[in-house]
Design a protein around this motif. Structure first.
Motif, PDB file in Angstrom:
ATOM      1  N   PRO A 500      -8.242 -32.689 -13.273  1.00 24.49           N
ATOM      2  CA  PRO A 500      -7.799 -31.459 -13.881  1.00 24.49           C
ATOM      3  C   PRO A 500      -8.006 -30.282 -12.851  1.00 24.49           C
ATOM      4  O   PRO A 500      -9.091 -30.202 -12.095  1.00 24.49           O
ATOM      5  CB  PRO A 500      -8.874 -31.296 -15.009  1.00 24.49           C
ATOM      6  CG  PRO A 500      -9.924 -31.940 -14.657  1.00 24.49           C
ATOM      7  CD  PRO A 500      -9.719 -33.039 -13.709  1.00 24.49           C
ATOM      8  N   LEU A 501      -7.134 -29.031 -12.945  1.00 19.13           N
ATOM      9  CA  LEU A 501      -7.410 -27.897 -12.315  1.00 19.13           C
ATOM     10  C   LEU A 501      -8.231 -27.009 -13.334  1.00 19.13           C
ATOM     11  O   LEU A 501      -7.609 -26.535 -14.505  1.00 19.13           O
ATOM     12  CB  LEU A 501      -6.095 -27.303 -12.093  1.00 19.13           C
ATOM     13  CG  LEU A 501      -5.291 -28.184 -11.192  1.00 19.13           C
ATOM     14  CD1 LEU A 501      -3.836 -27.555 -10.997  1.00 19.13           C
ATOM     15  CD2 LEU A 501      -5.760 -28.561  -9.827  1.00 19.13           C
ATOM     16  N   ARG A 503      -9.809 -23.767 -15.381  1.00 26.98           N
ATOM     17  CA  ARG A 503      -9.355 -22.422 -15.479  1.00 26.98           C
ATOM     18  C   ARG A 503      -9.974 -21.515 -14.663  1.00 26.98           C
ATOM     19  O   ARG A 503      -9.173 -20.752 -14.171  1.00 26.98           O
ATOM     20  CB  ARG A 503      -9.619 -21.857 -16.915  1.00 26.98           C
ATOM     21  CG  ARG A 503      -9.245 -20.488 -17.239  1.00 26.98           C
ATOM     22  CD  ARG A 503      -9.415 -20.255 -18.954  1.00 26.98           C
ATOM     23  NE  ARG A 503      -9.021 -21.205 -19.655  1.00 26.98           N
ATOM     24  CZ  ARG A 503      -7.541 -21.040 -19.860  1.00 26.98           C
ATOM     25  NH1 ARG A 503      -6.675 -19.904 -19.626  1.00 26.98           N
ATOM     26  NH2 ARG A 503      -6.936 -21.846 -20.710  1.00 26.98           N
ATOM     27  N   HIS A 504     -11.272 -21.650 -14.167  1.00 23.35           N
ATOM     28  CA  HIS A 504     -11.708 -20.884 -13.178  1.00 23.35           C
ATOM     29  C   HIS A 504     -10.858 -20.937 -12.032  1.00 23.35           C
ATOM     30  O   HIS A 504     -11.086 -19.844 -11.118  1.00 23.35           O
ATOM     31  CB  HIS A 504     -13.223 -21.095 -12.987  1.00 23.35           C
ATOM     32  CG  HIS A 504     -13.986 -20.353 -12.105  1.00 23.35           C
ATOM     33  ND1 HIS A 504     -13.926 -19.169 -12.328  1.00 23.35           N
ATOM     34  CD2 HIS A 504     -14.692 -20.648 -10.959  1.00 23.35           C
ATOM     35  CE1 HIS A 504     -14.881 -18.524 -11.365  1.00 23.35           C
ATOM     36  NE2 HIS A 504     -15.317 -19.493 -10.507  1.00 23.35           N
ATOM     37  N   ALA A 505     -10.528 -21.851 -11.610  1.00 22.73           N
ATOM     38  CA  ALA A 505      -9.701 -21.861 -10.354  1.00 22.73           C
ATOM     39  C   ALA A 505      -8.466 -20.992 -10.262  1.00 22.73           C
ATOM     40  O   ALA A 505      -8.229 -20.180  -9.372  1.00 22.73           O
ATOM     41  CB  ALA A 505      -9.094 -23.386 -10.035  1.00 22.73           C
ATOM     42  N   PHE A 506      -7.724 -20.987 -11.417  1.00 20.04           N
ATOM     43  CA  PHE A 506      -6.701 -20.001 -11.513  1.00 20.04           C
ATOM     44  C   PHE A 506      -7.155 -18.489 -11.312  1.00 20.04           C
ATOM     45  O   PHE A 506      -6.264 -17.794 -10.895  1.00 20.04           O
ATOM     46  CB  PHE A 506      -6.094 -20.470 -12.953  1.00 20.04           C
ATOM     47  CG  PHE A 506      -5.233 -21.567 -13.088  1.00 20.04           C
ATOM     48  CD1 PHE A 506      -3.831 -21.402 -12.766  1.00 20.04           C
ATOM     49  CD2 PHE A 506      -5.674 -22.611 -13.227  1.00 20.04           C
ATOM     50  CE1 PHE A 506      -2.938 -22.741 -12.894  1.00 20.04           C
ATOM     51  CE2 PHE A 506      -4.974 -23.840 -13.443  1.00 20.04           C
ATOM     52  CZ  PHE A 506      -3.697 -24.057 -13.227  1.00 20.04           C
ATOM     53  N   ASP A 507      -8.289 -18.212 -12.107  1.00 22.72           N
ATOM     54  CA  ASP A 507      -8.654 -16.922 -12.095  1.00 22.72           C
ATOM     55  C   ASP A 507      -9.288 -16.467 -10.577  1.00 22.72           C
ATOM     56  O   ASP A 507      -8.758 -15.382 -10.254  1.00 22.72           O
ATOM     57  CB  ASP A 507      -9.953 -16.641 -12.946  1.00 22.72           C
ATOM     58  CG  ASP A 507      -9.493 -16.987 -14.559  1.00 22.72           C
ATOM     59  OD1 ASP A 507      -8.263 -16.711 -14.842  1.00 22.72           O
ATOM     60  OD2 ASP A 507     -10.476 -17.277 -15.380  1.00 22.72           O
ATOM     61  N   THR A 508      -9.974 -17.487 -10.065  1.00 25.00           N
ATOM     62  CA  THR A 508     -10.523 -17.140  -8.838  1.00 25.00           C
ATOM     63  C   THR A 508      -9.211 -16.999  -7.653  1.00 25.00           C
ATOM     64  O   THR A 508      -9.395 -15.994  -6.886  1.00 25.00           O
ATOM     65  CB  THR A 508     -11.337 -18.222  -8.156  1.00 25.00           C
ATOM     66  OG1 THR A 508     -12.516 -18.183  -9.203  1.00 25.00           O
ATOM     67  CG2 THR A 508     -11.744 -17.817  -6.771  1.00 25.00           C
ATOM     68  N   THR A 531       4.316 -28.668 -15.373  1.00 23.28           N
ATOM     69  CA  THR A 531       3.703 -27.278 -15.705  1.00 23.28           C
ATOM     70  C   THR A 531       2.360 -27.112 -15.215  1.00 23.28           C
ATOM     71  O   THR A 531       1.531 -28.115 -15.097  1.00 23.28           O
ATOM     72  CB  THR A 531       3.814 -26.939 -17.135  1.00 23.28           C
ATOM     73  OG1 THR A 531       5.265 -27.208 -17.422  1.00 23.28           O
ATOM     74  CG2 THR A 531       3.481 -25.792 -17.570  1.00 23.28           C
ATOM     75  N   LEU A 532       2.016 -25.959 -14.573  1.00 22.26           N
ATOM     76  CA  LEU A 532       0.862 -25.762 -13.973  1.00 22.26           C
ATOM     77  C   LEU A 532      -0.056 -25.199 -15.368  1.00 22.26           C
ATOM     78  O   LEU A 532      -0.023 -24.277 -15.735  1.00 22.26           O
ATOM     79  CB  LEU A 532       0.787 -24.594 -13.124  1.00 22.26           C
ATOM     80  CG  LEU A 532       0.623 -25.243 -11.445  1.00 22.26           C
ATOM     81  CD1 LEU A 532       0.824 -23.836 -10.493  1.00 22.26           C
ATOM     82  CD2 LEU A 532      -0.257 -26.207 -11.150  1.00 22.26           C
ATOM     83  N   GLU A 533      -1.141 -26.090 -15.665  1.00 25.40           N
ATOM     84  CA  GLU A 533      -1.992 -25.659 -16.819  1.00 25.40           C
ATOM     85  C   GLU A 533      -3.306 -26.014 -16.281  1.00 25.40           C
ATOM     86  O   GLU A 533      -3.688 -27.176 -15.565  1.00 25.40           O
ATOM     87  CB  GLU A 533      -1.455 -26.810 -17.969  1.00 25.40           C
ATOM     88  CG  GLU A 533      -0.029 -26.357 -18.475  1.00 25.40           C
ATOM     89  CD  GLU A 533       0.266 -27.301 -19.747  1.00 25.40           C
ATOM     90  OE1 GLU A 533       0.916 -26.576 -20.508  1.00 25.40           O
ATOM     91  OE2 GLU A 533      -0.056 -28.468 -19.433  1.00 25.40           O
TER      92      GLU A 533
END
Length: 563
Positions: A500-501, A503-508, A531-533
């Motif tokens: 999984p990716l 959520r913290h990765a998206f924020d950072t 879809t990037l989720e």
């Protein structure tokens, strides 16, 4: 694929061995017996091939004239007791202004042949890097090519003083240099009085065979007894001499210097000399050999562009390959180097280290691939490949002085099996062809923009239970519009992973969630629209001793070509 990035890819080669395909390997053999590679063996075709592979620079190791047992008209051989091997160490410099005559088709034209090598290299779109060896020089140093007004090292030294600021050497007053009994069955006939300190900071007159006994330590104004530096203007004489040497080679078209044992030379010298050179040569590169991580920042602040990443990433990856460390230990490397991303030179082989395919590491080049991939993809810092590495050079020959130690000799005349295969493709084994193709594809991937200056995100804390942290390592690279998920598999079995990716990765990374992307599996060539989720698992299969990459790009973008 977009090749317009600034990531340096350096090909290191020892010209003495690169073109020698004689195959006449007599341990300890002479140049007449074993042959020698020449600068001319770096043909336009060979250099074009390196550029096509993605390399940006060639580090020609051992260009400068150094101590040797081989004689030439006008160049006397050195005393064999202060030469390592028959060819000699490229780091025991005998003339900072001259070129090693071994490397020339016509030794009397060696400087002109080097000029032609620089010209060919530049014509192929590659930069030229040579060694700068500032800490020590050969015992029998004597320059016959220095500018007319440049005094030789030690010419004006007061030899009755152990330390004097403007002496070029440190003198062990009233002592004769003694070459120990472990050098050979007979006492040495080489005479040096007063003895001078040895290159690796041996301040007594009895250096051992394991010391750099063929070299003399240079004095940059540091008192060896107190450690105090005396650097007031005018600068110490050694500083000025080294400035002129660097200026000379920059004028010859050299684009950068790999600075040997930079950490053994005081930091103020680097700050002074680089600042003085840059107005005339603003693009001149300086790569420092530093093994003290706590000093990295002061050398970078002094002006060095890049530093060796030996005690960090290299040592960790070697431990992982050998099964002595967990893959998750790679996390500690980037954490310890916070703020230095992009300033560390990554490599898995060089002239000092054992070959990946040697019996001392993993025994085959293929098993080293996941470590090479991490080294190449983890950040935008420069990456270096050693000649023979892409063909799985074993380094298990017993060449002479070097011995059977898993390293490629720098002291002997020799012919490498991998270089014979490089220059004569019909000799390549299937294993060598496959390994070279894997390197070619990895170097192609390195040129994809996200691996240039893209941001980095370690996935281990978030997906540690989805993979084996002992044998697998995963991370993300991101720049706007492009995301890459990389997995290195050091295990003996295939890894089928669903990662999984977080959520913290998206924020950072400031990566937008919920958008449609094209997802390419770089190894298999499979692609689909996704879809990037956050927290959605993305599946990837990674073969044993290999790496896998998922590339996420906008639907309309061009993906890297897959061959």
């Amino acid at each position: 694929m977009n090749e317009d990035n600034s990531k340096l890819l350096i090909y290191q080669a020892l010209p003495r061995l690169y073109g020698n395909v004689s195959g006449k390997n007599l341990p300890g053999g002479s140049i007449e017996e074993n042959g020698c590679g020449k600068m001319s063996h770096f043909t336009c075709e060979r250099l074009d091939d390196l550029r096509e592979l993605g390399f940006t620079h060639v580090w020609y190791t051992g260009i400068l004239e150094h101590a040797t047992t081989t004689s030439y008209p006008g160049i006397m051989h050195d005393h064999p007791d202060v030469v390592k091997g028959r060819a000699g160490s490229p780091y025991a410099i005998k003339d900072y202004y001259d070129v090693d005559p071994d490397l020339a088709d016509d030794p009397e034209e060696r400087r002109e042949e080097f000029r032609q090598l620089v010209e060919r290299t530049h014509a192929s779109g590659l930069g030229v890097i040579i060694d700068f060896v500032p800490n020590h020089l050969a015992r029998q140093y004597q320059s016959d090519c220095s500018p007319q007004l440049e005094e030789d090292f030690g010419e004006r030294d007061n030899r009755d003083m152990r330390f004097r600021r403007d002496n070029n050497f440190y003198y062990l007053t009233d002592q004769m240099l003694v070459i120990g009994s472990d050098y050979g069955p007979e006492p040495s006939a080489y005479s040096e009085y007063p003895a001078r300190a040895t290159g690796n900071d041996v301040f007594h007159a009895h250096p051992s065979r394991d010391d750099w006994y063929d070299t003399v330590k240079l004095n940059y104004g540091v008192d060896p007894d107190t450690g105090v530096g005396h650097f007031d203007e005018p600068v110490p004489d050694t500083w000025d001499k080294m400035y002129h040497i660097l200026y000379h080679w920059a004028m010859q078209g050299v684009d950068g210097f790999r600075c040997d044992m930079a950490e053994m030379v005081p930091v103020p010298f680097w700050h002074w000399v680089i600042r003085r050179l840059h107005p005339d040569f603003p693009q001149l590169l300086f790569i420092g050999e530093i093994y003290q991580p706590w000093r990295y920042r002061e050398y970078l602040d002094a002006g060095l562009d890049y530093l060796y990443d030996k005690v960090g990433l290299y040592d960790t990856l070697i431990g992982v390959l050998r099964g002595e460390r967990a893959a998750s230990d790679i996390t500690t490397v980037w954490q310890s180097q916070e703020g230095l991303s992009g300033r560390m030179l990554h490599f898995m082989e060089n002239h000092d280290e054992q070959r990946l395919a040697s019996d001392f590491i993993v025994g085959t080049g293929a098993k080293g691939i996941p470590a090479v991939a991490v080294s190449a993809l983890i950040d935008g810092g420069p990456m270096m490949i050693y000649f023979g590495q892409m063909l799985g050079e074993h380094g298990m020959d017993e060449e002479g002085f070097s011995g059977r130690n898993g390293r490629t000799t720098i002291y002997d005349y020799w012919s490498m099996e991998s270089m014979r295969a490089l220059h004569q493709p019909a000799l390549r084994t299937e294993e060598q062809r496959e390994l070279r193709e894997r390197y070619r594809r990895l170097l192609e991937l390195v040129r994809y923009p996200v691996f240039d200056h893209g941001l980095f995100f370690d996935l281990m804390y978030a997906v540690g239970d989805r993979l084996d942290p002992g044998r697998q390592y995963a991370f993300l690279r991101y720049r706007p519009g492009k995301l890459a998920l990389v997995v290195a598999n050091f295990a003996d079995h295939t890894a089928d992973l669903a990662l999984p990716l977080p959520r913290h990765a998206f924020d950072t990374l400031h990566c937008q969630e919920g958008r449609s992307c094209r997802m390419l599996d770089f190894q298999s060539g499979d692609e689909e629209v996704v879809t990037l989720e956050s927290d959605r698992p993305y599946t990837i299969r990674v073969r044993p001793h290999d790496y896998g990459v998922l590339l996420f790009t906008p639907p309309e973008s061009l993906l890297p070509r897959v061959r």
